[in-house]
Design a protein around this motif. Structure first.
Motif, PDB file in Angstrom:
ATOM      1  N   TYR A 129     -15.766  28.182 -20.812  1.00  0.00           N
ATOM      2  CA  TYR A 129     -15.600  27.677 -22.189  1.00  0.00           C
ATOM      3  C   TYR A 129     -14.672  26.473 -22.156  1.00  0.00           C
ATOM      4  CZ  TYR A 129     -11.108  30.186 -22.463  1.00  0.00           C
ATOM      5  OH  TYR A 129      -9.824  30.629 -22.239  1.00  0.00           O
ATOM      6  N   LEU A 130     -14.848  25.610 -23.148  1.00  0.00           N
ATOM      7  CA  LEU A 130     -14.112  24.338 -23.211  1.00  0.00           C
ATOM      8  C   LEU A 130     -12.811  24.498 -23.999  1.00  0.00           C
ATOM      9  CD1 LEU A 130     -14.128  21.168 -22.857  1.00  0.00           C
ATOM     10  CD2 LEU A 130     -15.159  21.094 -25.143  1.00  0.00           C
ATOM     11  N   HIS A 131     -11.762  23.860 -23.498  1.00  0.00           N
ATOM     12  CA  HIS A 131     -10.509  23.783 -24.270  1.00  0.00           C
ATOM     13  C   HIS A 131      -9.861  22.444 -23.960  1.00  0.00           C
ATOM     14  CE1 HIS A 131      -8.344  24.865 -20.536  1.00  0.00           C
ATOM     15  NE2 HIS A 131      -9.349  25.700 -20.350  1.00  0.00           N
ATOM     16  N   ASN A 132      -9.867  21.573 -24.925  1.00  0.00           N
ATOM     17  CA  ASN A 132      -9.241  20.261 -24.729  1.00  0.00           C
ATOM     18  C   ASN A 132      -7.717  20.366 -24.691  1.00  0.00           C
ATOM     19  OD1 ASN A 132     -10.984  17.993 -24.317  1.00  0.00           O
ATOM     20  ND2 ASN A 132     -11.876  18.416 -26.320  1.00  0.00           N
ATOM     21  N   VAL A 156     -17.864  26.128 -27.223  1.00  0.00           N
ATOM     22  CA  VAL A 156     -18.612  25.307 -26.266  1.00  0.00           C
ATOM     23  C   VAL A 156     -18.633  26.026 -24.917  1.00  0.00           C
ATOM     24  CG1 VAL A 156     -18.798  23.011 -25.222  1.00  0.00           C
ATOM     25  CG2 VAL A 156     -17.747  23.268 -27.495  1.00  0.00           C
ATOM     26  N   TRP A 157     -19.776  26.594 -24.594  1.00  0.00           N
ATOM     27  CA  TRP A 157     -19.940  27.348 -23.336  1.00  0.00           C
ATOM     28  C   TRP A 157     -20.879  26.577 -22.419  1.00  0.00           C
ATOM     29  CZ3 TRP A 157     -17.208  31.809 -22.524  1.00  0.00           C
ATOM     30  CH2 TRP A 157     -16.683  32.450 -23.643  1.00  0.00           C
ATOM     31  N   ALA A 158     -20.662  26.669 -21.114  1.00  0.00           N
ATOM     32  CA  ALA A 158     -21.602  26.046 -20.185  1.00  0.00           C
ATOM     33  C   ALA A 158     -21.573  26.794 -18.858  1.00  0.00           C
ATOM     34  CB  ALA A 158     -21.255  24.576 -19.980  1.00  0.00           C
ATOM     35  N   SER A 183     -18.137  25.502  -9.648  1.00  0.00           N
ATOM     36  CA  SER A 183     -17.093  24.681 -10.282  1.00  0.00           C
ATOM     37  C   SER A 183     -17.453  24.404 -11.751  1.00  0.00           C
ATOM     38  CB  SER A 183     -16.896  23.383  -9.498  1.00  0.00           C
ATOM     39  OG  SER A 183     -18.096  22.655  -9.493  1.00  0.00           O
ATOM     40  N   PRO A 184     -16.469  23.884 -12.522  1.00  0.00           N
ATOM     41  CA  PRO A 184     -16.697  23.643 -13.962  1.00  0.00           C
ATOM     42  C   PRO A 184     -17.867  22.696 -14.219  1.00  0.00           C
ATOM     43  CG  PRO A 184     -14.371  23.441 -13.437  1.00  0.00           C
ATOM     44  CD  PRO A 184     -15.087  23.565 -12.124  1.00  0.00           C
TER      45      PRO A 184
END
Ligand code: NOJ
Length: 475
Positions: free
Chosen positions: A161-164, A128-130, A137-138
Motif C-alpha cells: 500500500y502507498l503512503h506518501n 492505493v494497493w499494488a 520489491s515495491p
C-alpha cells in the motif's frame, strides 16, 4: 467588499491547539483553552483562526493521521466544544477554519482496517494497493516525504500500500468515487456546523498517477529540495486531475451562505505551479505560497518572490502570505537570529503585503524555536532524523505569562512539549509594553485592516515604526 470576502482583507491566525492553552491541567492545550483565549485574539485584531487537526487520531503524526473525520479527539474536547468555539468566536467577529486531511488516513481508521482485511474487502479500493514486482520489491520508485520508500508490504494480502508520509498514514485512492462522496459528506458535516472553511492538507497531492509510473530521478538541474529528496514528485503528487477535485469542493463551498473558504497547502515550491490552484476563480480561494517562507531574508529575494507571485496569481485570485507554520523553523529563528528589529520587519511585510496574512501563534511576540531534548521528542520526523530536531521546536506551548507553566498550563504540570524561555518573551509582559513586538503587531493589524465601514482601530506610533527599522544588510 462584502462580508463574504472577509478572507481577502482579514488576518488568519494559525492555532496549534495542543500548544495554545491547556484548560484542564493535563499539560495539553484544548478547545476550551482556545475559547478562553478568544478575547486576546479579538484584542489582537485577527479575523479567523485556523486550527490544525482536532479530529480523532492515534497521533503518529500529531493529528495528521485521522481515524475519524467527524469526531473530535477527546484530548481536545468534543463536538459541543467546537460548537461553543464557533459561537463564541462569532460573537467576536472571528471565523473558525479547520484542517482537513484528504490525502491519507490513519492506519487505525476503520476504512483502512477493513481495506487490509482482505483483497475483496469493501474499502480495499479506497486506498492505493499494488502487486510487488516479480522480485518482490515495491511497485515503483516513489519515496515518502518523511524518508524511505513510499510503499509498505501487507504480507497477509500480498500487496503493497502507498503512503506518501508515514507507513501509519496510508494514502487514499482519489480515483474511487466512494472516497469522493465520503469527503463531500465530511466537508458538509463541518460546514453545516458553521465552520468557515478548510485548510486542506497536501492539497496539491491527493490524486496519484493511475498507472503508478516511476518518478523521474533528480538531476543536477533540479532545485535543491528536489535533489535532496532524490526524485521529482511528478506521478505521486501534483497530478492535473487534482484540479477537478478542488473545483468540485469550490462548488460545495460556494453553495453555503456566507460561502466557505478553501485554503490549500499547495506545497509546490514553484510559483507558477502554485498559481494554477486558483483555477479561473473556481478552485482554491487561497493557495499557500511556500516559496516566500523558503526564500532567504533579504529584500531582493523576497521582492522577487512577491513580484513573480503577483504576475502568476490570476486576477480572480488573491495572494496569501505566511512566514512560519508548524512545519518550519519560526521566523524569529529562521530569518531574524533573535533580533526584535528584524522580526518586526518580517512581520510588517507579512501584514502589509497585498493579500491575506496567516500569522502563526507566538510569532506576534517574536517567539523563537525552543530546543528539544531527544527524550522530549514527539514529532515522528524528529524521531527519525535526530539529531536534526524535526518540528517540535516550533510547536512548543504559547508563553502567556512569566513563571511556572507560563500561563499555558498549571504550575508544576509537565507540558506535552517543554516551554521555552517564558520569562524572556510572553504575552502579558508585551501587552503592558507599548514598545513591544506584540504592541507593534497589534498596531500594524489595526492600521492596515480594511473592513468595509469599519474605522481604523489604531495608529502606529512613531516609536513602533522606529522599532521596526531593520539593521542594515538584512533587508
Ligand atoms: C502537511 C502538514 O502540515 C504536516 O504537519 C503533516 O505532517 C503532513 N502534511 C502530512 O499530513
Amino acid at each position: 467588499m462584502s462580508s463574504a470576502d472577509w478572507w481577502r482583507h482579514g488576518v488568519i491566525y494559525q492555532v496549534y491547539p495542543r500548544s495554545f492553552q491547556d484548560s484542564n491541567g493535563d499539560g495539553v492545550g484544548d478547545l476550551r483553552g482556545v475559547i478562553n483565549r478568544l478575547d486576546y485574539l479579538q484584542w489582537l485584531g485577527i479575523d479567523a483562526i485556523w486550527l490544525t487537526p482536532i479530529t480523532v487520531s492515534p497521533d503518529k503524526d500529531m493529528g495528521y493521521d485521522v481515524a475519524d473525520y467527524c469526531k473530535v479527539q477527546s484530548l481536545f474536547g468534543d463536538l459541543t466544544a467546537v460548537d461553543t468555539l464557533i459561537r463564541e468566536a462569532d460573537r467576536r467577529n472571528i471565523k473558525v477554519v479547520l484542517d482537513i486531511v484528504p490525502n491519507h488516513t490513519s492506519d487505525q481508521h476503520p476504512w483502512f482496517v477493513d481495506a487490509r482485511s482482505s483483497r475483496g474487502a469493501h474499502h480495499r479500493d479506497w486506498y492505493v494497493w499494488a502487486d510487488p514486482k516479480p522480485d518482490g520489491s515495491p511497485p515503483n520508485n516513489w519515496l515518502s516525504v518523511f524518508g524511505g520508500g513510499a510503499w509498505t508490504l501487507d504480507p497477509p494480502t500480498g500487496q503493497y500500500y502507498l503512503h506518501n508520509f508515514l507507513a501509519e498514514q496510508p494514502d487514499l485512492n482519489w480515483w474511487n468515487e466512494e472516497v469522493r462522496d465520503e469527503f463531500d459528506r465530511i466537508i458538509r458535516h463541518w460546514f453545516d456546523r458553521g465552520v468557515a472553511g478548510f485548510r486542506i492538507d497536501v492539497a496539491h497531492g491527493i490524486v496519484k498517477d493511475r498507472e503508478l509510473r516511476d518518478n523521474p530521478v533528480a538531476t543536477d538541474e533540479d532545485p535543491p529540495h528536489v535533489r535532496e529528496h532524490g526524485q521529482r514528485n511528478v506521478y505521486n503528487m501534483e497530478r492535473p486531475e487534482v484540479h477537478d477535485v478542488l473545483r468540485h469542493w469550490r462548488q460545495l463551498a460556494d453553495r453555503y451562505q456566507p460561502p466557505r473558504i478553501l485554503l490549500g497547502e499547495t506545497y509546490v515550491l514553484d510559483v507558477r505551479t502554485m498559481g494554477r490552484f486558483y483555477g479561473t476563480g473556481d478552485e482554491l480561494h487561497l493557495a499557500f505560497n511556500f516559496t516566500y517562507i523558503h526564500a532567504p531574508f533579504s529584500a531582493a529575494a523576497l521582492a522577487e518572490v512577491v513580484a513573480e507571485s503577483e504576475l502568476v496569481i490570476p486576477d480572480v485570485g488573491w495572494p496569501v502570505w505566511t512566514v512560519s507554520n508548524h512545519d518550519v523553523s519560526r521566523v524569529m529563528s529562521r530569518w531574524c537570529a533573535d533580533d526584535e528589529r528584524k522580526v518586526r520587519c518580517a512581520l510588517l511585510s507579512l501584514l502589509t503585503l497585498r493579500g491575506t496574512p496567516v500569522l502563526y501563534y507566538g510569532d506576534e511576540i517574536g517567539m523563537a524555536d525552543t530546543s528539544i531534548r531527544k527524550e522530549d521528542l514527539q514529532d515522528p520526523v524528529g524521531k527519525r532524523r535526530w539529531p536534526l530536531p524535526g518540528r517540535d521546536p516550533v510547536r512548543t506551548p504559547m508563553p502567556w505569562r512569566p513563571g511556572g507553566g507560563g500561563g499555558f498550563t498549571d504550575p508544576g504540570v509537565k507540558p506535552w512539549l517543554p516551554l521555552g524561555d517564558v520569562d524572556r518573551r510572553n504575552v502579558d509582559d508585551q501587552r503592558r509594553d507599548s514598545g513591544s513586538t506584540l504592541s507593534f503587531v497589534r498596531d500594524v493589524i489595526a492600521t492596515s485592516r480594511r473592513r468595509e465601514g469599519e474605522p481604523v482601530q489604531g495608529e502606529l506610533s512613531l516609536d513602533a515604526w522606529e522599532g521596526a527599522v531593520c539593521s542594515s544588510g538584512s533587508t
